[in-house]
Design a protein around this motif. Structure first.
Motif, PDB file in Angstrom:
ATOM      1  N   PRO A  54      -0.579  -1.902 -27.393  1.00  0.00           N
ATOM      2  CA  PRO A  54       0.760  -1.434 -27.780  1.00  0.00           C
ATOM      3  C   PRO A  54       1.116  -0.156 -27.031  1.00  0.00           C
ATOM      4  O   PRO A  54       0.233   0.600 -26.610  1.00  0.00           O
ATOM      5  CB  PRO A  54       0.621  -1.153 -29.291  1.00  0.00           C
ATOM      6  CG  PRO A  54      -0.654  -1.801 -29.715  1.00  0.00           C
ATOM      7  CD  PRO A  54      -1.531  -1.862 -28.511  1.00  0.00           C
TER       8      PRO A  54
ATOM      9  N   GLU B  22       4.519   3.034 -26.838  1.00  0.00           N
ATOM     10  CA  GLU B  22       5.585   3.631 -27.647  1.00  0.00           C
ATOM     11  C   GLU B  22       6.725   2.635 -27.807  1.00  0.00           C
ATOM     12  O   GLU B  22       7.188   2.048 -26.835  1.00  0.00           O
ATOM     13  CB  GLU B  22       6.090   4.913 -26.989  1.00  0.00           C
ATOM     14  CG  GLU B  22       5.094   6.039 -27.015  1.00  0.00           C
ATOM     15  CD  GLU B  22       5.681   7.341 -26.504  1.00  0.00           C
ATOM     16  OE1 GLU B  22       6.920   7.405 -26.351  1.00  0.00           O
ATOM     17  OE2 GLU B  22       4.916   8.290 -26.266  1.00  0.00           O
TER      18      GLU B  22
ATOM     19  N   THR C 136       4.409  -3.185 -34.357  1.00  0.00           N
ATOM     20  CA  THR C 136       2.975  -3.386 -34.523  1.00  0.00           C
ATOM     21  C   THR C 136       2.635  -3.815 -35.943  1.00  0.00           C
ATOM     22  O   THR C 136       3.183  -3.282 -36.909  1.00  0.00           O
ATOM     23  CB  THR C 136       2.228  -2.079 -34.184  1.00  0.00           C
ATOM     24  OG1 THR C 136       2.644  -1.638 -32.889  1.00  0.00           O
ATOM     25  CG2 THR C 136       0.729  -2.289 -34.171  1.00  0.00           C
TER      26      THR C 136
ATOM     27  N   CYS D 228       5.410   1.984 -33.103  1.00  0.00           N
ATOM     28  CA  CYS D 228       4.526   3.005 -32.533  1.00  0.00           C
ATOM     29  C   CYS D 228       5.316   4.225 -32.081  1.00  0.00           C
ATOM     30  O   CYS D 228       6.416   4.103 -31.526  1.00  0.00           O
ATOM     31  CB  CYS D 228       3.747   2.439 -31.338  1.00  0.00           C
ATOM     32  SG  CYS D 228       2.475   1.262 -31.784  1.00  0.00           S
TER      33      CYS D 228
ATOM     34  N   ASP E 273      -1.992   6.596 -35.194  1.00  0.00           N
ATOM     35  CA  ASP E 273      -1.020   5.941 -34.315  1.00  0.00           C
ATOM     36  C   ASP E 273      -1.515   5.957 -32.862  1.00  0.00           C
ATOM     37  O   ASP E 273      -1.473   4.948 -32.154  1.00  0.00           O
ATOM     38  CB  ASP E 273       0.323   6.656 -34.437  1.00  0.00           C
ATOM     39  CG  ASP E 273       1.477   5.857 -33.859  1.00  0.00           C
ATOM     40  OD1 ASP E 273       1.285   4.665 -33.536  1.00  0.00           O
ATOM     41  OD2 ASP E 273       2.582   6.408 -33.738  1.00  0.00           O
ATOM     42  N   ARG E 274      -2.014   7.098 -32.425  1.00  0.00           N
ATOM     43  CA  ARG E 274      -2.505   7.210 -31.052  1.00  0.00           C
ATOM     44  C   ARG E 274      -3.715   6.307 -30.826  1.00  0.00           C
ATOM     45  O   ARG E 274      -3.869   5.710 -29.758  1.00  0.00           O
ATOM     46  CB  ARG E 274      -2.872   8.660 -30.746  1.00  0.00           C
ATOM     47  CG  ARG E 274      -1.666   9.585 -30.686  1.00  0.00           C
ATOM     48  CD  ARG E 274      -2.091  11.005 -30.390  1.00  0.00           C
ATOM     49  NE  ARG E 274      -0.952  11.921 -30.391  1.00  0.00           N
ATOM     50  CZ  ARG E 274      -1.042  13.234 -30.192  1.00  0.00           C
ATOM     51  NH1 ARG E 274      -2.234  13.776 -29.976  1.00  0.00           N
ATOM     52  NH2 ARG E 274       0.023  14.000 -30.208  1.00  0.00           N
TER      53      ARG E 274
ATOM     54  N   MET F 268      -2.722   2.682 -30.391  1.00  0.00           N
ATOM     55  CA  MET F 268      -2.150   2.390 -29.077  1.00  0.00           C
ATOM     56  C   MET F 268      -3.223   2.224 -27.988  1.00  0.00           C
ATOM     57  O   MET F 268      -2.889   1.953 -26.841  1.00  0.00           O
ATOM     58  CB  MET F 268      -1.126   3.463 -28.686  1.00  0.00           C
ATOM     59  CG  MET F 268       0.191   3.315 -29.417  1.00  0.00           C
ATOM     60  SD  MET F 268       1.518   4.375 -28.766  1.00  0.00           S
ATOM     61  CE  MET F 268       1.076   5.941 -29.497  1.00  0.00           C
TER      62      MET F 268
END
Length: 535
Positions: free
Chosen positions: A267, A269, A273, A301, A311-312, A315
């Motif tokens: 994923p 930004e 998701t 995201c 979140d980071r 990704m």
């Protein structure tokens, strides 16, 4: 190593000193031993003009030695380095690579050429892990594949550690899991495991300097005293390992992969998701839980909808991946929905990435859709700015600028390929959007104290529209903050000429005059002090 063929008797010539080799049975692999490896061979030897006088086969025990360490005659070191496991060969070794002019009486006369029938039974790679002889590793079983653990990975090993007298110091027959960052038992364990492949077995010969100093509590005080003057022998097997990813490169967010995902895509930004996750404190207390197998949690995201650190980490994941995420710092910024976590660290998350859909590629949408995407980022940035989240707002405006540049690039391509360009209305719309993007981002940079960047963004606006009053106003403010008062005065004068009744500009002009006055007074004081010191 030089190998050539002597056609007269079907021997291969090895090196440049007259060593000859004839293979009578091919080996079973492509690898050959290197200097330092421990090799096991069966051999029979005779003089060139006489019968056999020595044979390991008669003794029914292979001969073992370390290759390239001058433990045997030079012809052996040179010849066996060319063999593969299971290979059998005849070597004709001239005197200069054997016992030379002196010989080895009474069996070997001076200047004797020797004939060896050698079979390479097996060999064990031996490596100096530490580079100084402190940790020597002998591979007793090759591992699978080519990958080895990284510095932060968690490994599962079986091992037995003994002192030089053969006393067992520590062991784990069932398997022990530990992080290579923290280590276990002694520094040699972590250093060696980082060179091993899955399923590999090895023997470690460890000097005192790499042994005792990091021993864990499972070793008794009495054992520690005994070990302080003892080297170690550790038999170790790398069963498996779990990859640990340092998401930001600063050890704040660590992701341990529990189950590998599929494909290579991740994923980014703006991706929609679907995840399942549980957030816990270190003591196991659950503080957040989202999604289930039946109904996964959906979010966008980088939209501050979940904890930023999680979140980071998400990704960096692939579809179907399961991971454990540890966030060890309170410095990670949190969204309003995660505000209650600001003073809590570390946090532990168990997360599974069910699926994700990336934003539609920019080149696959028409002009108006692209403009809507840019406008959305601008509006999102405005909301974040009003909430005082200047850094997040700045990211939104920067994303808007990136989208705009893609827009320009695509339209420029169309001019070449399809003889098409912006119409007048599209040009006005696009230029307005770009100017707005730069101006809003400049406002963020002023709030964050990044004044040179703020003035640069305002200059970009003025390149598009030299009469933009807002750009002149904000650039003058940036100049004032960096004490570039002449440039600030020039921008304010230009802005007032365009909008003489602007109250904000007049206030800024008075502020500038006060600053100029204080600056003159400060300069005069410094000059006066210098004169008084001279006199």
């Amino acid at each position: 190593m030089v190998i050539s063929c002597d056609k007269s008797d079907s021997f291969l010539r090895i090196g440049t000193k007259g060593l000859l080799k004839k293979i009578i049975h091919e080996g079973i692999s492509w690898q050959t031993p290197i200097p330092g490896d421990q090799v096991e061979v069966h051999y029979s030897v005779s003089l060139e003009d006489g019968g056999y006088f020595d044979s390991s086969r008669d003794k029914e025990t292979p001969f073992t030695f370390k290759l390239g360490q001058k433990e045997v005659i030079e012809g052996w070191d040179e010849g066996i380095a060319s063999m593969r496991k299971g290979e059998r060969a005849i070597f004709k070794i001239p005197p200069q690579l054997a016992y030379g002019e002196i010989g080895s009486p009474p069996l070997i006369p001076p200047n004797s050429t020797l004939i060896f029938d050698v079979e390479l039974v097996s060999w064990y790679p031996i490596r100096d892990i530490s580079g100084n002889g402190g940790i020597i590793k002998k591979i007793t079983r090759e591992g699978q594949g080519w990958a080895t653990p990284n510095n932060a990975d968690e490994v599962l090993v079986k091992y037995v550690a003994k002192d030089e007298s053969g006393n067992i110091i520590s062991k784990s027959d069932q398997g022990l899991e530990f992080s290579l960052t923290n280590g276990h038992l002694c520094p040699a364990m972590s250093k060696a495991v980082k060179t091993m492949r899955k399923g590999e077995k090895a023997e470690l010969y460890v000097k005192v300097s790499y042994g005792l100093s990091h021993c864990r509590n499972e070793i008794s005080t009495m054992d520690e005293v005994k070990l302080s003057t003892s080297n170690l022998i550790i038999c170790i097997e790398l069963v498996s390992w779990k990859s640990v990813v340092d998401v930001m490169g600063d050890n704040i967010i660590l992701k341990k992969i529990m189950k590998t995902g599929e494909g290579f895509d991740r994923p980014n930004e703006g991706s929609l998701t679907k995840v399942i996750y549980i957030g816990k404190l270190e003591d196991g207390t659950i503080i957040d839980k989202k999604g289930s197998d039946e109904v996964p949690y959906e979010y966008i995201c980088a939209e501050e909808q979940i904890h930023e650190g999680l979140d980071r980490a998400i990704m960096t994941m692939r579809k179907g991946e399961e991971a454990s995420v540890k966030i060890t710092s309170e410095s990670i910024s949190h969204g309003s929905k995660a505000g209650e976590w600001i003073s809590i660290a570390p946090l532990l998350f168990e997360v599974k990435l069910i699926d994700f859909i990336k934003e539609k590629p920019f080149w696959k949408v028409d002009f108006q859709e692209r403009m809507k995407a840019c406008e959305k980022n601008k509006l999102d940035g405005n909301i974040l700015f009003k909430a005082g989240k200047f850094q997040l707002a700045s990211r939104k405006y920067e994303k808007e600028c990136n989208l705009y540049h893609k827009l320009i690039y695509l339209e420029a391509s169309k001019i070449v390929e399809y003889k098409h360009s912006f119409n007048d209305e599209e040009k006005i719309q696009a230029n307005y959007l770009q100017s707005s993007c730069y101006l809003n981002n400049a406002a963020c940079k002023l709030k964050m104290g990044e004044y040179p960047e703020a003035s640069r963004l305002c200059s970009k606006v003025l390149e598009l529209d030299s009469f933009n009053v807002k750009a002149l106003f904000r650039r003058s403010e940036a100049y004032m903050r960096t004490s570039d008062l002449e440039k600030a005065e020039e921008d304010i004068k230009r802005a007032l000429a365009l909008d003489p009744n602007n109250k904000d500009l007049k206030i800024k002009q008075r502020e500038l005059k006060d600053k100029q006055k204080k600056y003159v007074q400060h300069e005069a004081q410094i000059f006066s002090t210098m004169i008084s010191r001279v006199s």
